[in-house]
Design a protein around this motif. Structure first.
Motif, PDB file in Angstrom:
ATOM      1  N   GLN A 127      25.092   3.791 -69.072  1.00 41.02           N
ATOM      2  CA  GLN A 127      24.639   5.169 -68.909  1.00 41.02           C
ATOM      3  C   GLN A 127      23.191   5.180 -68.426  1.00 41.02           C
TER       4      GLN A 127
ATOM      5  N   HIS B  82      22.776   4.302 -64.798  1.00 44.86           N
ATOM      6  CA  HIS B  82      23.135   5.347 -63.847  1.00 44.86           C
ATOM      7  C   HIS B  82      22.007   6.354 -63.719  1.00 44.86           C
ATOM      8  N   PHE B  83      21.428   6.690 -64.868  1.00 44.30           N
ATOM      9  CA  PHE B  83      20.347   7.659 -64.868  1.00 44.30           C
ATOM     10  C   PHE B  83      19.158   7.115 -64.085  1.00 44.30           C
TER      11      PHE B  83
ATOM     12  N   ILE C 171      19.745   7.220 -60.302  1.00 45.32           N
ATOM     13  CA  ILE C 171      19.489   8.542 -59.711  1.00 45.32           C
ATOM     14  C   ILE C 171      17.986   8.792 -59.588  1.00 45.32           C
TER      15      ILE C 171
ATOM     16  N   MET D 222      37.210   9.081 -67.110  1.00 44.60           N
ATOM     17  CA  MET D 222      36.001   8.248 -67.036  1.00 44.60           C
ATOM     18  C   MET D 222      36.216   7.097 -66.062  1.00 44.60           C
TER      19      MET D 222
ATOM     20  N   GLU E  34      25.978  11.244 -60.648  1.00 41.63           N
ATOM     21  CA  GLU E  34      25.620  12.483 -61.344  1.00 41.63           C
ATOM     22  C   GLU E  34      26.707  12.925 -62.309  1.00 41.63           C
TER      23      GLU E  34
ATOM     24  N   LEU F  68      28.770  10.993 -63.834  1.00 43.12           N
ATOM     25  CA  LEU F  68      28.722  10.080 -64.985  1.00 43.12           C
ATOM     26  C   LEU F  68      27.628  10.482 -65.983  1.00 43.12           C
ATOM     27  N   ILE F  69      26.506  10.896 -65.443  1.00 43.28           N
ATOM     28  CA  ILE F  69      25.406  11.289 -66.333  1.00 43.28           C
ATOM     29  C   ILE F  69      25.762  12.554 -67.103  1.00 43.28           C
TER      30      ILE F  69
ATOM     31  N   LYS G 115      27.827  12.288 -70.305  1.00 41.31           N
ATOM     32  CA  LYS G 115      27.187  11.619 -71.423  1.00 41.31           C
ATOM     33  C   LYS G 115      27.278  12.400 -72.734  1.00 41.31           C
TER      34      LYS G 115
END
Lengths: 211, 98
Positions: free
Chosen positions: A5, A8-9, A12, B1, B92, B94-95, B98
């Motif tokens: 996670q 990914h952040f 971006i 997912m 985006e 995927l985020i 969360k």
């Protein structure tokens, strides 16, 4: 999963910052605006004194002053303008150079050229127009023309730098148009546009990007 | 997912490739030195990533002479731009999950 996670952040964020860094001149400092504004205000105050504390009206009858007085004032104003321009540019460059050094970015790269290219075409056009008007003795339009062409330059350069610059440019254009209507208040509009607006937008940009 | 993860493009996995594509989608064309300055990696590393992207049809390479100096410029192809945008959208999504 957690680390995924996070990646990914970060991806971006990296993409966004790389897009900005490669297409925009981000080293423009709010302090540059503030210092240029302060210098412009001092310049406007000196111009006010040169015009005998406002007793000489900067209006359509301005060129009807006795020739020696007219010449004396015009040369002083011209020199004053030049000093203000050079010192405002110099201080603006200094603070941007300082910010670039802090950000570890080169001050001159591709985005510098893009920025200057779009800024200078309207600016030089306006400058030449001012010189023509200066020699045609139609000087009461100078405040309006300098504001409008400077504003156009900023709007055209704004896509290559901080977004605040676009609003600053539009504000300068509006002031310039108003100065064309209320021609006797040229010096006040000029002080508002080059002094107050620079300081206000400089503070906004500083708080948003550098604090 | 799982379906979103499968949308993430393997071609953009490395940090260098991600950087190259980010720069190329917002600029018409960019030369090697500018890319190197922005991404801050070695010549060899950058060149090898560029070659892989070129072979995949994601970027287009143009070599020309400016005076006597050779100058290589890079440009994202329309395929490259499309795939990169899909990749960003997947990231985006995927985020948000969360």
């Amino acid at each position: 999963m957690m680390t995924n996670q996070h990646d990914h952040f970060k991806d971006i964020q990296d993409i966004k910052s790389m897009m900005e860094k490669s297409s925009k001149f981000l080293s423009l400092s709010g302090l540059s605006g503030i210092s240029a504004g302060v210098i412009a205000l001092i310049g406007a105050a000196v111009a006010f004194f040169l015009l005998d504390y406002g007793s000489i009206k900067y209006d359509e009858n301005f060129y009807l002053l006795p020739p020696h007085q007219y010449e004396h004032i015009m040369i002083s104003l011209f020199l004053l303008g030049l000093i203000v321009l050079v010192s405002a540019l110099g201080s603006g460059f200094y603070f941007s150079w300082r910010k670039a050094k802090k950000q570890n970015l080169p001050i001159i790269n591709r985005t510098t050229y893009l920025l200057l290219n779009s800024l200078l075409i309207p600016l030089i056009t306006g400058g030449i127009l001012c010189i023509i008007i200066f020699f045609r003795h139609d000087v009461n339009r100078l405040a309006s023309i300098t504001l409008i062409f400077y504003g156009l330059g900023l709007v055209s350069a704004s896509k290559y730098t901080l977004s605040e610059i676009q609003y600053l440019g539009i504000s300068e254009i509006i002031l310039g148009l108003l100065a064309a209507i209320f021609i006797n208040y040229g010096l006040i509009f000029w002080a508002l546009g080059f002094g107050v607006l620079h300081i206000v937008y400089g503070i906004i940009a500083y708080i948003r990007h550098e604090k | 997912m799982k379906s979103i993860i499968s949308k993430l493009n393997k071609a953009f996995e490395s940090r260098v490739k991600l950087g190259i594509m980010s720069v190329l989608v917002v600029n018409d064309y960019v030369d090697f030195n500018t890319l190197k300055e922005l991404i801050q990696t070695s010549d060899g590393n950058l060149a090898s990533h560029l070659r892989i992207l070129e072979n995949g049809g994601l970027i287009k390479v143009t070599k020309q002479f400016v005076g006597r100096k050779p100058k290589t410029t890079y440009k994202a192809t329309s395929l490259g731009k499309k795939l990169f945008k899909q990749h960003i959208n997947a990231l985006e999504e995927l985020i948000k999950k969360k």
